[in-house]
Design a protein around this motif. Structure first.
Motif, short mmCIF file in Angstrom:
data_model
loop_
_atom_site.label_atom_id
_atom_site.label_comp_id
_atom_site.label_asym_id
_atom_site.label_seq_id
_atom_site.Cartn_x
_atom_site.Cartn_y
_atom_site.Cartn_z
N THR A 145 0.83 -1.20 0.00
CA THR A 145 0.00 0.00 0.00
C THR A 145 0.87 1.25 0.00
O THR A 145 1.81 1.37 0.78
N LYS A 176 -17.00 9.07 4.25
CA LYS A 176 -16.25 7.87 3.84
C LYS A 176 -17.08 6.60 4.10
O LYS A 176 -17.01 5.64 3.33
N LEU A 212 -19.45 5.39 1.26
CA LEU A 212 -18.91 4.90 -0.01
C LEU A 212 -19.22 3.43 -0.24
O LEU A 212 -19.49 3.00 -1.38
N ALA A 213 -19.22 2.64 0.81
CA ALA A 213 -19.47 1.21 0.66
C ALA A 213 -20.86 0.92 0.09
O ALA A 213 -21.07 -0.10 -0.58
N ARG A 239 -17.76 1.34 -3.31
CA ARG A 239 -16.52 2.10 -3.42
C ARG A 239 -15.71 1.97 -2.13
O ARG A 239 -16.25 1.67 -1.05
N THR A 240 -14.41 2.24 -2.22
CA THR A 240 -13.52 2.16 -1.07
C THR A 240 -13.10 3.57 -0.64
O THR A 240 -13.14 4.51 -1.45
N PRO A 241 -12.67 3.75 0.62
CA PRO A 241 -12.33 5.09 1.11
C PRO A 241 -11.25 5.81 0.31
O PRO A 241 -11.26 7.04 0.23
N ASP A 242 -10.32 5.07 -0.31
CA ASP A 242 -9.26 5.73 -1.05
C ASP A 242 -9.70 6.21 -2.43
O ASP A 242 -8.91 6.81 -3.16
N GLN A 243 -10.96 5.98 -2.77
CA GLN A 243 -11.48 6.45 -4.06
C GLN A 243 -12.09 7.85 -3.97
O GLN A 243 -12.57 8.38 -4.96
#
Length: 448
Positions: free
Chosen positions: A2, A254, A257-258, A262-266
């Motif tokens: 990562t 954040k 997003l799920a 979607r993921t938090p880093d998007q």
């Protein structure tokens, strides 16, 4: 492995600065808001500081109460195209309204800037708050669209725009001179969108860019705004001044997003900051006092009126308690009204103090030395109140130059900020993947 999380920065470029009195400073440049060379210089300063974004805001109505730096200024996408030629790395983002554009025209505008900049464009999608009702009257409308209705319309608008951006597959334009084949018809796609608000056939008359699509930026803080951001945004601008509330907003958004796979880093959340940097705390405070002294009392009241809607401030003085004033919760920007209400309940300010709290968003913690400011930004970043910051300088270009020259090196030394750009597109800077063309993805699913 990562990649290490690092701070992201956007530079808000607006004439001589966000402070209403910045134009009165002795060193302020006349007509800065319509001087292309001035904007090119600021974008180059931000690029020297390795900023992700040079940002141009917009509004579609002005009046006697408007901020001086927006009374006479460029149309933002036109300006982005000019800034593209003066820079080579920094992302270029501008505001455009879903309420007062058609999806096809807007898709074409930003796709064009994305090509001109070689993949560095982004669209700050707004629905347009209209506290005074004047924007609608500039567009032959008797009234402005209600808040929640604007967001329902925006949901369709962005789907149409992103669908149009995928009108052509990346290798659709064959341009084979020998065979006479200019494009592959199998790789051209009509959108054929039919919805409640829009009916758009397509295809768009420009192909996908190097980064696939412009980056989607938003700033909605209301519940409909957050839902739209969680589904579609890649960067969100926020202006929460309280650290704990900023953490709560960060976690809340954040966490949504799920729901959309979607993921938090998007999605990156950038909090607005307006630091005043100087070698000593005393010098920074002196700059702030100078700006406050240049503000005319009637100008402060006019700004409050323009900011908060139809209030007749002639009935009050600057020493009137804000709690005694009846502020209408009209069809403007809900987050502005909520922020003002919270300040009145918490601080019980006079109108003079309320203006000081609202203008420019200057946070007392961010008036000081480079080390002090770096400490605050590190705290907000590492404790997840922000992924980065929208730098809204009270004074331009000096405020931006001082930040780049004095604060950025400290953040770099602490390993919190990039030493150099590691890619060429805005998506590269933000660590975002190039989106797969939806028609290619759809066909792949059918074939499998």
């Amino acid at each position: 492995m990562t990649q290490k999380r690092q701070i992201h920065f956007s530079a808000y470029l607006v004439g001589t600065g966000i402070h209403v009195a910045s134009w009165r400073l002795p060193e302020a440049q006349r007509n800065a808001s319509i001087d292309l060379a001035f904007y090119q210089k600021m974008a180059q300063i931000a690029e020297r500081g390795k900023f992700d974004i040079a940002f141009i805001a917009d509004s579609l109505a002005v009046n006697e109460n408007s901020h001086p730096n927006i009374l006479n200024r460029f149309e933002p996408t036109t300006l982005l195209a000019a800034l593209a030629g003066a820079t080579s790395k920094i992302g270029l983002v501008a505001t455009a309204s879903t309420t007062y554009h058609e999806p096809y025209n807007l898709a074409r505008l930003f796709a064009s800037v994305d090509h001109i900049s070689d993949g560095r464009a982004g669209w700050n999608m707004v629905t347009t708050g209209d506290a005074t009702g004047e924007t609608g009257r500039n567009f032959s409308r008797a009234s402005h669209v209600e808040h929640d209705e604007r967001y329902k319309q925006a949901e369709e608008f962005i789907d149409v725009v992103q669908g149009l951006w995928d009108s052509w597959e990346d290798d659709a334009f064959v341009q084979d001179k020998e065979s006479g084949v200019y494009f592959d018809p199998q790789k051209m796609h009509r959108l054929n969108y039919q919805g409640t608000y829009y009916s758009v056939q397509g295809p768009l008359n420009i192909g996908r860019s190097r980064q696939g699509q412009p980056v989607i930026v938003q700033a909605g803080a209301s519940e409909p705004g957050q839902r739209l951001a969680a589904r579609t945004a890649e960067v969100v601008f926020s202006h929460v001044k309280d650290f704990q509330k900023a953490q709560e907003f960060y976690k809340s958004l954040k966490g949504k997003l799920a729901d959309y796979g979607r993921t938090p880093d998007q999605l990156h959340i950038l909090q607005g900051i307006s630091p005043i940097v100087a070698d000593t705390k005393e010098e920074a405070e002196a700059i702030h006092r100078q700006l406050s002294d240049l503000l005319l009392p009637e100008q402060g009241l006019r700004f409050l009126s323009g900011y908060l809607g139809k209030v007749d401030f002639s009935k009050y003085t600057l020493d009137t308690l804000a709690a005694e004033v009846e502020f209408p919760q009209d069809n403007g920007i809900q987050s502005h009204f909520e922020r003002m209400t919270e300040l009145i309940q918490k601080v019980n300010p006079t109108l003079r103090e309320l203006y000081a709290l609202l203008e420019g968003g200057v946070n007392q913690e961010l008036i000081g030395t480079p080390e002090q400011i770096a400490d605050v930004l590190e705290k907000w970043f590492t404790q997840k109140a922000a992924d980065g910051f929208m730098f809204v300088a009270p004074i331009l270009p000096k405020g931006l130059e001082d930040f780049v020259d004095k604060v950025v090196p400290i953040l770099q030394e602490r390993g919190l900020y990039r030493l150099d750009y590691e890619g060429d597109t805005l998506r590269d800077h933000l660590g975002l993947h190039k989106p797969v063309n939806r028609f290619v993805a759809r066909n792949s699913l059918v074939e499998s």
